[in-house]
Motif scaffolding. Structure first.
Motif, PDB file in Angstrom:
ATOM      1  N   ARG A  36       0.869  -1.183   0.000  1.00  0.00           N
ATOM      2  CA  ARG A  36       0.000   0.000   0.000  1.00  0.00           C
ATOM      3  C   ARG A  36       0.902   1.228   0.000  1.00  0.00           C
ATOM      4  N   GLY A  37       1.147   1.752  -1.193  1.00  0.00           N
ATOM      5  CA  GLY A  37       2.049   2.893  -1.294  1.00  0.00           C
ATOM      6  C   GLY A  37       3.441   2.511  -0.832  1.00  0.00           C
ATOM      7  N   GLY A  38       3.935   3.215   0.197  1.00  0.00           N
ATOM      8  CA  GLY A  38       5.260   2.918   0.730  1.00  0.00           C
ATOM      9  C   GLY A  38       5.228   1.990   1.924  1.00  0.00           C
ATOM     10  N   ILE A  39       4.119   1.287   2.119  1.00  0.00           N
ATOM     11  CA  ILE A  39       3.987   0.346   3.234  1.00  0.00           C
ATOM     12  C   ILE A  39       3.958  -1.075   2.680  1.00  0.00           C
ATOM     13  N   VAL A  40       4.816  -1.923   3.219  1.00  0.00           N
ATOM     14  CA  VAL A  40       4.906  -3.319   2.787  1.00  0.00           C
ATOM     15  C   VAL A  40       4.575  -4.210   3.973  1.00  0.00           C
ATOM     16  N   ASP A  41       3.536  -5.015   3.841  1.00  0.00           N
ATOM     17  CA  ASP A  41       3.193  -6.014   4.859  1.00  0.00           C
ATOM     18  C   ASP A  41       3.646  -7.381   4.362  1.00  0.00           C
ATOM     19  N   ILE A  42       4.411  -8.080   5.189  1.00  0.00           N
ATOM     20  CA  ILE A  42       4.910  -9.409   4.843  1.00  0.00           C
ATOM     21  C   ILE A  42       4.657 -10.340   6.022  1.00  0.00           C
ATOM     22  N   TYR A  43       4.194 -11.539   5.718  1.00  0.00           N
ATOM     23  CA  TYR A  43       4.091 -12.562   6.763  1.00  0.00           C
ATOM     24  C   TYR A  43       5.124 -13.633   6.422  1.00  0.00           C
ATOM     25  N   PRO A  44       6.348 -13.523   6.983  1.00  0.00           N
ATOM     26  CA  PRO A  44       7.396 -14.500   6.670  1.00  0.00           C
ATOM     27  C   PRO A  44       6.940 -15.926   6.939  1.00  0.00           C
ATOM     28  N   ALA A  45       7.420 -16.836   6.136  1.00  0.00           N
ATOM     29  CA  ALA A  45       6.951 -18.219   6.189  1.00  0.00           C
ATOM     30  C   ALA A  45       7.197 -18.885   7.534  1.00  0.00           C
ATOM     31  N   ASP A  46       8.221 -18.447   8.273  1.00  0.00           N
ATOM     32  CA  ASP A  46       8.543 -19.100   9.537  1.00  0.00           C
ATOM     33  C   ASP A  46       8.328 -18.188  10.740  1.00  0.00           C
ATOM     34  N   ALA A  47       7.643 -17.066  10.545  1.00  0.00           N
ATOM     35  CA  ALA A  47       7.525 -16.075  11.616  1.00  0.00           C
ATOM     36  C   ALA A  47       6.285 -16.287  12.469  1.00  0.00           C
ATOM     37  N   GLU A  48       6.360 -15.788  13.686  1.00  0.00           N
ATOM     38  CA  GLU A  48       5.226 -15.851  14.597  1.00  0.00           C
ATOM     39  C   GLU A  48       4.203 -14.771  14.269  1.00  0.00           C
ATOM     40  N   SER A  49       4.672 -13.632  13.769  1.00  0.00           N
ATOM     41  CA  SER A  49       3.790 -12.509  13.447  1.00  0.00           C
ATOM     42  C   SER A  49       4.198 -11.891  12.118  1.00  0.00           C
ATOM     43  N   PRO A  50       3.252 -11.269  11.414  1.00  0.00           N
ATOM     44  CA  PRO A  50       3.607 -10.547  10.193  1.00  0.00           C
ATOM     45  C   PRO A  50       4.359  -9.262  10.528  1.00  0.00           C
ATOM     46  N   VAL A  51       5.000  -8.694   9.523  1.00  0.00           N
ATOM     47  CA  VAL A  51       5.831  -7.505   9.714  1.00  0.00           C
ATOM     48  C   VAL A  51       5.373  -6.411   8.756  1.00  0.00           C
ATOM     49  N   ARG A  52       5.313  -5.184   9.273  1.00  0.00           N
ATOM     50  CA  ARG A  52       4.957  -4.021   8.453  1.00  0.00           C
ATOM     51  C   ARG A  52       6.191  -3.142   8.293  1.00  0.00           C
ATOM     52  N   ALA A 251      10.292 -12.544  18.211  1.00  0.00           N
ATOM     53  CA  ALA A 251       9.353 -11.836  19.076  1.00  0.00           C
ATOM     54  C   ALA A 251       9.115 -12.604  20.372  1.00  0.00           C
ATOM     55  N   ALA A 252       8.927 -13.922  20.265  1.00  0.00           N
ATOM     56  CA  ALA A 252       8.703 -14.741  21.456  1.00  0.00           C
ATOM     57  C   ALA A 252       9.941 -14.760  22.344  1.00  0.00           C
ATOM     58  N   ALA A 253      11.124 -14.831  21.728  1.00  0.00           N
ATOM     59  CA  ALA A 253      12.365 -14.846  22.507  1.00  0.00           C
ATOM     60  C   ALA A 253      12.539 -13.545  23.279  1.00  0.00           C
ATOM     61  N   ASN A 254      12.278 -12.426  22.621  1.00  0.00           N
ATOM     62  CA  ASN A 254      12.407 -11.132  23.299  1.00  0.00           C
ATOM     63  C   ASN A 254      11.384 -10.987  24.421  1.00  0.00           C
ATOM     64  N   ARG A 255      10.180 -11.494  24.192  1.00  0.00           N
ATOM     65  CA  ARG A 255       9.137 -11.390  25.217  1.00  0.00           C
ATOM     66  C   ARG A 255       9.508 -12.209  26.455  1.00  0.00           C
ATOM     67  N   VAL A 256      10.008 -13.425  26.248  1.00  0.00           N
ATOM     68  CA  VAL A 256      10.403 -14.269  27.376  1.00  0.00           C
ATOM     69  C   VAL A 256      11.569 -13.640  28.132  1.00  0.00           C
ATOM     70  N   ALA A 257      12.533 -13.094  27.388  1.00  0.00           N
ATOM     71  CA  ALA A 257      13.672 -12.444  28.044  1.00  0.00           C
ATOM     72  C   ALA A 257      13.202 -11.276  28.905  1.00  0.00           C
ATOM     73  N   ARG A 258      12.245 -10.515  28.387  1.00  0.00           N
ATOM     74  CA  ARG A 258      11.740  -9.357  29.132  1.00  0.00           C
ATOM     75  C   ARG A 258      10.977  -9.791  30.388  1.00  0.00           C
ATOM     76  N   VAL A 259      10.129 -10.810  30.252  1.00  0.00           N
ATOM     77  CA  VAL A 259       9.325 -11.265  31.390  1.00  0.00           C
ATOM     78  C   VAL A 259      10.208 -11.872  32.479  1.00  0.00           C
ATOM     79  N   LEU A 260      11.178 -12.696  32.087  1.00  0.00           N
ATOM     80  CA  LEU A 260      12.046 -13.316  33.089  1.00  0.00           C
ATOM     81  C   LEU A 260      12.957 -12.282  33.752  1.00  0.00           C
ATOM     82  N   ALA A 261      13.325 -11.239  33.003  1.00  0.00           N
ATOM     83  CA  ALA A 261      14.134 -10.175  33.603  1.00  0.00           C
ATOM     84  C   ALA A 261      13.371  -9.492  34.734  1.00  0.00           C
ATOM     85  N   GLU A 262      12.061  -9.388  34.579  1.00  0.00           N
ATOM     86  CA  GLU A 262      11.235  -8.787  35.630  1.00  0.00           C
ATOM     87  C   GLU A 262      11.213  -9.644  36.891  1.00  0.00           C
ATOM     88  N   HIS A 263      11.615 -10.923  36.745  1.00  0.00           N
ATOM     89  CA  HIS A 263      11.653 -11.830  37.896  1.00  0.00           C
ATOM     90  C   HIS A 263      13.089 -12.180  38.279  1.00  0.00           C
TER      91      HIS A 263
END
Length: 300
Positions: A36-52, A251-263
């Motif tokens: 969409r114009g200068g915006i590219v949405d991609i859902y990588p084949a092995d990714a947990e979430s799509p990327v904009r 994304a999942a790795a970063n989320r787990v690292a952040r949550v465990l850091a809080e503990h």
């Protein structure tokens, strides 16, 4: 691709389409692409979430993950790696091979025509053995020591797949036409698991002095309870155990690292394990990962 880098939008789209990505108005599934114009949405084949990806001219101005359901951004990222969305890429090498096969194997000329013209079609991956050498993932791991966990089950499953292919070939052979190879004489889609000395066979329990055994058991923590997991990791650290937390995707790795850091547990998100500190890898156990600095004792 990384934030701040430059890309040509036309080249990017052509590369992604050639890699099996389907253009859509709205990205909702892996392997889809929307512009969409200068915006590219991609859902990588092995990714947990799509990327904009938002472009400012040819420069990548921002990169964010987003939710499929709402299409709203869920977090910023600095880079993304996009792998092909199908196993077989119709490049010039495939087209040239198809032209040769037209003459060598005329019984399947209509199929070779589609490959030569760069046409993707359902089931084309089943023809890939005609275009590739008989090599397995173990053959490709020339600079690493491969560990095969539970080799008996792996070998049994490999044998099952080969048997299924043989049965299918026997059923289809009468439809292949004059000049086609007999069932069993065609290039195999599934290769037997026959690793050489570069691989370590690791059964669940060592049966003899020459076997390498890997003990596998639960973490002794409550699933879904970050505090419980943090306590378990802390206990294992006091025993000089190397700790690797493997998650599906960055994304999942970063989320787990952040949550465990809080503990109170500091985990470094990284791409490879070095064994010296607790880390979290953006790669699930079922996909495998690389452990740096670990050598096969048989090679010393």
């Amino acid at each position: 691709m990384e934030r701040g880098g430059e890309i040509d939008l036309g080249d990017l789209v052509r590369t992604l389409v050639a890699s099996g990505y389907a253009r859509t108005d709205r990205v909702e599934a892996r392997g889809e692409l929307a512009i969409r114009g200068g915006i590219v949405d991609i859902y990588p084949a092995d990714a947990e979430s799509p990327v904009r990806i938002e472009l400012w001219g040819d420069e990548i101005d921002s990169m964010r993950t987003f939710a499929v359901s709402t299409q709203r951004a869920t977090g910023e990222i600095d880079e993304v790696t996009v792998y092909p969305a199908r196993e077989m890429i119709l490049d010039h090498g495939v087209e040239d091979a198809a032209n040769r096969l037209r003459m060598l194997e005329p019984w399947a000329s209509s199929t070779w025509d589609r490959f030569a013209e760069g046409m993707a079609f359902p089931g084309m991956e089943s023809w890939s053995p005609w275009f590739a050498e008989e090599r397995t993932a173990l053959d490709e791991a020339t600079e690493a020591t491969v560990v095969v966990f539970d080799p008996v089950r792996c070998e049994a499953r490999a044998a099952e797949l080969s048997a299924e292919e043989d049965d299918l070939a026997a059923a289809l052979a009468p439809t292949w036409g004059t000049g086609a190879p007999a069932a069993g004489d065609h290039p195999a889609l599934y290769l037997a698991l026959a690793p050489d000395d570069a691989a370590i066979m690791a059964p669940p329990q060592a049966a003899g002095p020459g076997d390498v055994g890997f003990e596998m058991r639960g973490l002794d923590a409550t699933p879904g309870d970050p505090e419980s997991v943090a306590h378990a990791i802390t206990r294992w650290r006091t025993r000089n155990v190397s700790i690797i937390v493997a998650m599906d995707g960055e994304a999942a790795a970063n989320r787990v690292a952040r949550v465990l850091a809080e503990h109170g547990v500091a985990l470094d998100p990284t791409e490879a394990a070095d064994g010296d500190r607790p880390i979290v890898l953006p790669a699930g156990i079922h996909r495998g990962f690389r452990v740096a600095g670990v050598r096969d004792r048989r090679r010393r």
